[in-house]
Design an enzyme around this catalytic site. Structure first.
Site, PDB file in Angstrom:
ATOM      1  N   SER A 169       0.848  -1.190   0.000  1.00 28.32           N
ATOM      2  CA  SER A 169       0.000   0.000   0.000  1.00 28.32           C
ATOM      3  C   SER A 169       0.886   1.243   0.000  1.00 28.32           C
ATOM      4  O   SER A 169       1.824   1.325   0.800  1.00 28.32           O
ATOM      5  CB  SER A 169      -0.910   0.027   1.232  1.00 28.32           C
ATOM      6  OG  SER A 169      -1.831  -1.042   1.194  1.00 28.32           O
TER       7      SER A 169
ATOM      8  N   ASN B 170       1.078   4.026   1.422  1.00 31.95           N
ATOM      9  CA  ASN B 170       0.751   4.924   2.537  1.00 31.95           C
ATOM     10  C   ASN B 170       1.974   5.197   3.406  1.00 31.95           C
ATOM     11  O   ASN B 170       1.850   5.582   4.561  1.00 31.95           O
ATOM     12  CB  ASN B 170      -0.393   4.357   3.381  1.00 31.95           C
ATOM     13  CG  ASN B 170      -0.109   2.947   3.878  1.00 31.95           C
ATOM     14  OD1 ASN B 170       1.017   2.455   3.747  1.00 31.95           O
ATOM     15  ND2 ASN B 170      -1.102   2.297   4.437  1.00 31.95           N
TER      16      ASN B 170
ATOM     17  N   ALA C 203       6.824  -1.616  11.127  1.00 40.65           N
ATOM     18  CA  ALA C 203       5.555  -1.080  10.630  1.00 40.65           C
ATOM     19  C   ALA C 203       5.722   0.371  10.230  1.00 40.65           C
ATOM     20  O   ALA C 203       6.474   1.125  10.860  1.00 40.65           O
ATOM     21  CB  ALA C 203       4.463  -1.208  11.692  1.00 40.65           C
ATOM     22  N   LYS C 204       5.011   0.756   9.179  1.00 39.52           N
ATOM     23  CA  LYS C 204       5.013   2.159   8.767  1.00 39.52           C
ATOM     24  C   LYS C 204       4.453   3.036   9.874  1.00 39.52           C
ATOM     25  O   LYS C 204       4.917   4.159  10.087  1.00 39.52           O
ATOM     26  CB  LYS C 204       4.175   2.323   7.500  1.00 39.52           C
ATOM     27  CG  LYS C 204       4.695   1.586   6.287  1.00 39.52           C
ATOM     28  CD  LYS C 204       3.672   1.680   5.158  1.00 39.52           C
ATOM     29  CE  LYS C 204       4.077   0.827   3.975  1.00 39.52           C
ATOM     30  NZ  LYS C 204       3.003   0.767   2.955  1.00 39.52           N
ATOM     31  N   SER C 205       3.417   2.523  10.567  1.00 42.77           N
ATOM     32  CA  SER C 205       2.760   3.333  11.597  1.00 42.77           C
ATOM     33  C   SER C 205       3.700   3.672  12.747  1.00 42.77           C
ATOM     34  O   SER C 205       3.484   4.650  13.464  1.00 42.77           O
ATOM     35  CB  SER C 205       1.526   2.587  12.128  1.00 42.77           C
ATOM     36  OG  SER C 205       1.894   1.334  12.685  1.00 42.77           O
TER      37      SER C 205
END
Length: 306
Positions: A25, A27, A278-280
């Site tokens: 994704s 994002n 994780a990107k988050s």
């Protein structure tokens, strides 16, 4: 006829060269966990004489951005991973997902839910207070939807939708399972040697999952099964964090008469604190590593792809 067509597609997939896919994704920037998944897909596609596709999973129109998509292409090219030129971007295929959703709706398996996340949280809290027992959780640990909107009349639901109330569309899990009663919910698990075994799933533990939102006519669960079928994906290689969700996907494949790919779930990469990359959490990106002087060879060696 639809079931016979699905069986024919399944047999054709089994006899054709394997098709793998890497589906990030846009994002955020890719990190080492994405690199591991992409390189493993590349290795297994080569080992089994198959093809590796790239899919851009950009249904989240608020978080997905053009520069992140370009970053995906840059990072994969830097790693030495190539793909056929035709890349499927989910945001261009909402009509495909809408048609699948309409089929499920026509079966009486979809209903609108007007509850906000806060309202769901409050409803679960009331249930726990009244019973004195913890409310059931799904495999990811989130509380199951308590069914607040399940019994709304069609007239009430239609009125509220026409008024523009924010809502999601949920799968009525009990009705969906009744629809496929008697059919085995099974997928084939394969390992890196090619050995395979059948795995039986029970998606009931997910409750009434969200299939679409008012502003986006799909969800990850719905779009991924539609995409895999339309792209002829025969082998899905993804992280273990998605292993439990495969139960939802197998159920949707049965309901929509879609073939079920073979699945392999790889290990997850953790940071120095033991948490999953994780990107988050702003895990260090491949772009950051590249800027610090890392080479593709060093990344491959670090991840075990020498």
């Amino acid at each position: 006829m639809a079931r016979l067509a699905a069986n024919h597609r399944q047999k054709r997939m089994a006899s054709s060269p394997p098709v793998f896919r890497f589906a990030p994704s846009p994002n955020g920037r890719l990190h080492l966990g994405h690199a591991y998944s992409a390189l493993l897909n590349q290795r297994l596609a080569g080992r089994f004489g198959g093809e590796l596709l790239l899919r851009i999973e950009d249904i989240d129109l608020t978080r997905c951005r053009y520069e992140f998509e370009q970053g995906i292409f840059d990072d994969l090219a830097w790693l030495g991973i190539s793909f056929p030129p035709e890349v499927r971007r989910q945001s261009r295929h909402f009509d495909d997902y809408r048609r699948a959703l309409d089929r499920l709706d026509a079966m009486g398996l979809v209903y609108p839910c007007f509850c906000s996340r806060q309202q769901v949280k409050e409803a679960v809290g009331r249930c726990e207070a009244e019973s004195g027992m913890p409310w059931p959780r799904d495999p990811d640990g989130a509380p199951l939807y308590p069914g607040t909107c399940r019994d709304l009349s069609e007239a009430e639901a239609r009125r509220r939708r026409a008024a523009g109330e924010p809502h999601v569309l949920r799968l009525a899990m009990d009705r969906a399972l009744a629809r496929v009663a008697g059919a085995a919910l099974v997928y084939r698990l394969f390992d890196e040697t090619g050995a395979q075994r059948d795995v039986t799933v029970d998606p009931a533990g997910w409750g009434d999952v969200v299939l679409a939102r008012k502003d986006v006519p799909t969800s990850y669960h719905l779009s991924v099964v539609v995409d895999d079928a339309l792209q002829g994906v025969s082998h899905v290689v993804r992280g273990r964090d998605l292993e439990a969700a495969t139960g939802i996907h197998v159920l949707l494949q049965r309901l929509l008469d879609l073939p079920t790919p073979r699945y392999h779930f790889h290990r997850l990469l953790n940071d120095e604190t033991g948490q999953k990359l994780a990107k988050s959490r702003l895990s260090r990106s491949l772009a950051d590593l590249r800027a610090d002087g890392a080479t593709p060879e060093a990344i491959r060696r670090q991840l075990g792809f020498t």
